[in-house]
Design a protein around this motif. Structure first.
Motif, mmCIF file in Angstrom:
data_model
loop_
_atom_site.group_PDB
_atom_site.id
_atom_site.type_symbol
_atom_site.label_atom_id
_atom_site.label_comp_id
_atom_site.label_asym_id
_atom_site.label_seq_id
_atom_site.Cartn_x
_atom_site.Cartn_y
_atom_site.Cartn_z
ATOM 1 N N LEU A 67 66.463 75.113 -8.641
ATOM 2 C CA LEU A 67 65.710 75.594 -8.225
ATOM 3 C C LEU A 67 65.870 74.734 -6.939
ATOM 4 C CD1 LEU A 67 62.747 74.627 -11.103
ATOM 5 C CD2 LEU A 67 64.058 77.050 -10.499
ATOM 6 N N TYR A 68 64.640 75.451 -5.841
ATOM 7 C CA TYR A 68 64.428 75.012 -4.274
ATOM 8 C C TYR A 68 63.069 74.687 -4.468
ATOM 9 C CZ TYR A 68 64.741 79.922 -2.856
ATOM 10 O OH TYR A 68 64.972 80.814 -2.201
ATOM 11 N N SER A 69 62.940 73.794 -3.399
ATOM 12 C CA SER A 69 61.613 73.947 -2.685
ATOM 13 C C SER A 69 61.319 73.737 -1.615
ATOM 14 C CB SER A 69 61.009 72.948 -3.025
ATOM 15 O OG SER A 69 59.079 72.365 -3.122
ATOM 16 N N ASP A 70 60.774 74.607 -0.597
ATOM 17 C CA ASP A 70 59.991 74.242 1.067
ATOM 18 C C ASP A 70 58.727 73.340 0.999
ATOM 19 O OD1 ASP A 70 62.495 75.789 1.513
ATOM 20 O OD2 ASP A 70 62.077 76.826 1.413
ATOM 21 N N ASP A 71 58.615 72.956 -0.075
ATOM 22 C CA ASP A 71 56.964 72.206 0.382
ATOM 23 C C ASP A 71 56.765 71.205 -0.758
ATOM 24 O OD1 ASP A 71 57.247 73.048 -2.149
ATOM 25 O OD2 ASP A 71 55.138 74.772 -1.727
ATOM 26 N N ALA A 72 57.802 70.257 -0.191
ATOM 27 C CA ALA A 72 57.994 68.947 -0.778
ATOM 28 C C ALA A 72 57.810 68.677 -2.704
ATOM 29 C CB ALA A 72 57.144 67.724 -0.298
ATOM 30 N N ALA A 295 66.415 56.003 -6.283
ATOM 31 C CA ALA A 295 66.280 56.539 -4.728
ATOM 32 C C ALA A 295 65.701 55.535 -3.748
ATOM 33 C CB ALA A 295 65.359 57.540 -4.628
ATOM 34 N N LEU A 296 66.042 55.964 -2.817
ATOM 35 C CA LEU A 296 65.627 54.840 -1.578
ATOM 36 C C LEU A 296 64.249 55.592 -1.139
ATOM 37 C CD1 LEU A 296 68.493 53.660 0.190
ATOM 38 C CD2 LEU A 296 66.946 52.217 -0.323
ATOM 39 N N ASP A 297 62.635 54.690 -0.976
ATOM 40 C CA ASP A 297 61.266 55.032 -0.950
ATOM 41 C C ASP A 297 60.970 55.338 0.521
ATOM 42 O OD1 ASP A 297 60.880 52.665 -0.023
ATOM 43 O OD2 ASP A 297 59.637 52.399 -2.369
ATOM 44 N N ALA A 298 60.247 55.623 1.257
ATOM 45 C CA ALA A 298 59.548 55.833 2.718
ATOM 46 C C ALA A 298 60.187 54.648 3.055
ATOM 47 C CB ALA A 298 58.785 56.166 2.637
ATOM 48 N N GLN A 299 59.335 53.173 2.734
ATOM 49 C CA GLN A 299 59.772 51.921 3.400
ATOM 50 C C GLN A 299 61.596 51.261 3.577
ATOM 51 O OE1 GLN A 299 57.695 52.857 0.530
ATOM 52 N NE2 GLN A 299 56.738 53.877 3.112
ATOM 53 N N GLY A 300 62.024 52.185 2.952
ATOM 54 C CA GLY A 300 63.364 51.736 2.462
ATOM 55 C C GLY A 300 63.757 50.527 1.303
ATOM 56 N N ALA A 338 60.739 65.789 2.223
ATOM 57 C CA ALA A 338 61.000 64.387 4.080
ATOM 58 C C ALA A 338 59.528 64.729 3.618
ATOM 59 C CB ALA A 338 60.832 66.786 4.323
ATOM 60 N N ASN A 339 58.230 64.105 3.275
ATOM 61 C CA ASN A 339 56.941 63.879 3.467
ATOM 62 C C ASN A 339 56.720 62.314 3.015
ATOM 63 O OD1 ASN A 339 56.973 64.473 0.982
ATOM 64 N ND2 ASN A 339 54.841 65.378 0.869
ATOM 65 N N GLY A 340 58.021 62.087 2.942
ATOM 66 C CA GLY A 340 57.949 60.505 2.063
ATOM 67 C C GLY A 340 57.214 60.734 -0.043
ATOM 68 N N VAL A 345 62.543 64.329 -11.544
ATOM 69 C CA VAL A 345 63.267 65.304 -12.487
ATOM 70 C C VAL A 345 63.260 64.454 -14.331
ATOM 71 C CG1 VAL A 345 63.337 66.827 -11.235
ATOM 72 C CG2 VAL A 345 65.401 65.520 -11.992
ATOM 73 N N GLY A 346 63.374 66.098 -15.132
ATOM 74 C CA GLY A 346 63.558 65.342 -16.801
ATOM 75 C C GLY A 346 63.732 65.878 -17.571
ATOM 76 N N THR A 347 62.971 65.692 -18.137
ATOM 77 C CA THR A 347 63.080 66.312 -19.882
ATOM 78 C C THR A 347 61.928 67.569 -19.219
ATOM 79 O OG1 THR A 347 61.707 64.950 -21.800
ATOM 80 C CG2 THR A 347 64.057 65.323 -21.394
ATOM 81 N N ARG A 348 60.769 67.846 -19.062
ATOM 82 C CA ARG A 348 59.541 67.538 -18.339
ATOM 83 C C ARG A 348 59.692 68.822 -17.438
ATOM 84 N NH1 ARG A 348 55.872 63.134 -21.096
ATOM 85 N NH2 ARG A 348 56.746 63.586 -23.537
ATOM 86 N N GLY A 349 60.795 68.768 -16.769
ATOM 87 C CA GLY A 349 60.591 69.798 -14.850
ATOM 88 C C GLY A 349 60.978 68.697 -14.234
ATOM 89 N N VAL A 350 59.813 69.277 -12.787
ATOM 90 C CA VAL A 350 59.154 68.371 -12.287
ATOM 91 C C VAL A 350 58.255 67.564 -11.789
ATOM 92 C CG1 VAL A 350 59.459 68.713 -9.566
ATOM 93 C CG2 VAL A 350 61.189 70.304 -10.652
ATOM 94 N N ARG A 351 58.389 66.257 -11.155
ATOM 95 C CA ARG A 351 57.148 65.550 -11.072
ATOM 96 C C ARG A 351 56.875 65.185 -9.776
ATOM 97 N NH1 ARG A 351 54.858 60.214 -12.562
ATOM 98 N NH2 ARG A 351 57.728 60.332 -14.163
ATOM 99 N N VAL A 352 56.025 64.974 -8.879
ATOM 100 C CA VAL A 352 55.776 65.077 -7.466
ATOM 101 C C VAL A 352 55.205 63.599 -7.885
ATOM 102 C CG1 VAL A 352 55.392 64.938 -5.586
ATOM 103 C CG2 VAL A 352 55.844 66.731 -6.610
ATOM 104 N N LEU A 353 55.474 62.519 -7.113
ATOM 105 C CA LEU A 353 54.266 61.455 -6.746
ATOM 106 C C LEU A 353 53.604 61.462 -5.144
ATOM 107 C CD1 LEU A 353 56.811 59.067 -8.582
ATOM 108 C CD2 LEU A 353 55.201 60.030 -9.128
ATOM 109 N N PRO A 354 53.331 61.264 -5.025
ATOM 110 C CA PRO A 354 52.328 61.581 -4.043
ATOM 111 C C PRO A 354 52.946 60.263 -3.101
ATOM 112 C CG PRO A 354 50.541 60.296 -5.408
ATOM 113 C CD PRO A 354 51.648 61.416 -5.887
ATOM 114 N N VAL A 355 53.154 60.278 -1.365
ATOM 115 C CA VAL A 355 53.064 59.796 -0.530
ATOM 116 C C VAL A 355 51.976 58.458 -0.185
ATOM 117 C CG1 VAL A 355 53.338 59.409 1.688
ATOM 118 C CG2 VAL A 355 53.943 61.366 0.810
ATOM 119 N N GLU A 356 52.680 57.068 -1.026
ATOM 120 C CA GLU A 356 52.037 56.001 -0.534
ATOM 121 C C GLU A 356 51.183 55.176 0.873
ATOM 122 O OE1 GLU A 356 53.391 53.345 -2.448
ATOM 123 O OE2 GLU A 356 53.908 53.796 -4.255
#
Length: 356
Positions: A67-72, A295-300, A338-340, A345-356
């Motif tokens: 799968l690919y996504s262009d909106d984060a 992963a490394l987050d937006a703050q490093g 790209a937006n931070g 991803v895992g057994t239940r598919g995709v999960r996005v954690l919002p930008v802090e």
């Protein structure tokens, strides 16, 4: 000891047995010859890795789903994939060029940022590749006893068929890369995957332990695997040499930045080195569940994720802190959008954690 990718497959074995029974009733088709089917549920199906391709996200998983996504990570499209083998890892050294690997010795390549894929290699050819490579070395150096053993390994792989999975892939650029997997399976390419060279003889792994992960931290390239295995590429010796670590259990992955490396794995174990592996600091996760992604987050800062869905954060002092979440589910792969935002991803598919 199983890798995290194998744990995910084991959890779904009952479903796979049922699907195989249905397939046999309908007439068997080799997954290496069967293109991945388009599914509206692909985003929720088991996914095992996710990576950045420029600003695009690309995720891979079961039954050849890519799968690919262009909106984060908010919406996803399914890529055209020529196989239905489970895919375990994906890596893009540039925004356009990427590679994915998986079961049945599959290596796939994309030159359009993950929208379409072609097969470069599968397990039916790996045994013959080893026999040819090490057979030539055996003829050139008949006194060296390792070459006949590696030829025999290639013959065994040929007899076994296309059943040896690759577990990870990493490319330095569009030409130089590696694919690694079970029982010390490691191949290298210097021409973008047009040809592959076995490196079993160039890895300090006499027990043939599984190679679960390959990644670079700055200019240092590492392998991580079973029984505390950590190896580092030595350019002078042209081989992956042993790096001592304080743990004898399995490592499932590694992450870092120039001069430092963090390895993580079984039963919540994680270790951090600030001197390229010479000395190690244990990181107390406070958990007994395996750490399976990072992963490394937006703050490093480092973000570590477990098989049960916990999230841990390590700042400049590298101390781990458990981060509360509104919901959690098993995590097999993670990356920074790209937006931070953190995309999991895992057994239940995709999960996005919002930008802090």
């Amino acid at each position: 000891m199983c890798s995290v990718k194998e744990y995910v497959r084991l959890a779904l074995c009952a479903t796979l047995v049922l699907l195989q029974a249905v397939a046999q009733a309908a007439g068997y088709v080799d997954v290496l010859e069967l293109p991945a089917k388009t599914s509206v549920l692909a985003q929720r199906s088991p996914l095992l890795d996710v990576a950045r391709a420029g600003e695009r996200l690309v995720a891979v998983g079961q039954r050849g789903h890519i799968l690919y996504s262009d909106d984060a990570g908010q919406s996803w499209q399914q890529a055209a994939v020529p196989v239905s083998s489970d895919l375990n890892a994906v890596h893009f050294p540039t925004a356009e060029q990427g590679w994915a690997v998986g079961n049945d010795g599959v290596i796939l390549h994309s030159n359009d940022a993950g929208a379409t894929w072609s097969k470069q290699l599968d397990g039916r050819a790996i045994g013959a590749l080893l026999v040819k490579h090490y057979g030539a070395l055996a003829s050139a150096e008949p006194a060296d006893e390792q070459w006949p053993l590696l030829v025999a390994e290639g013959e065994r792989l040929t007899a076994d068929g296309a059943d040896k999975p690759f577990l990870d892939v990493w490319f330095a650029d569009t030409q130089r890369g590696y694919a690694v997997g079970v029982f010390n399976l490691i191949l290298a390419t210097r021409d973008g995957g047009q040809s592959w060279t076995p490196l079993q003889d160039r890895t300090d792994n006499p027990q043939g332990l599984h190679l679960n992960a390959i990644a670079a931290t700055g200019d240092a390239l590492y392998l991580a695997g079973e029984q505390g295995l950590l190896r580092k590429w030595d350019a002078d010796q042209e081989r992956f040499v042993a790096v001592a670590t304080p743990y004898e259990g399995s490592y499932f992955g590694l992450i870092g930045s120039p001069g430092e490396v963090l390895v993580y794995g079984l039963r919540g174990h994680a270790f951090h080195s600030r001197d390229a592996g010479l000395n190690w600091q244990p990181l107390d996760s406070g958990l007994q569940v395996s750490i399976t992604a990072a992963a490394l987050d937006a703050q490093g800062d480092y973000r570590l994720f477990t098989q049960a869905g916990h999230m841990l954060r390590a700042g400049a002092d590298a101390a781990l802190q458990l981060v509360p979440q509104a919901q959690q589910s098993p995590v097999a792969g993670a990356t920074l959008a790209a937006n931070g935002a953190l995309v999991l991803v895992g057994t239940r598919g995709v999960r996005v954690l919002p930008v802090e």
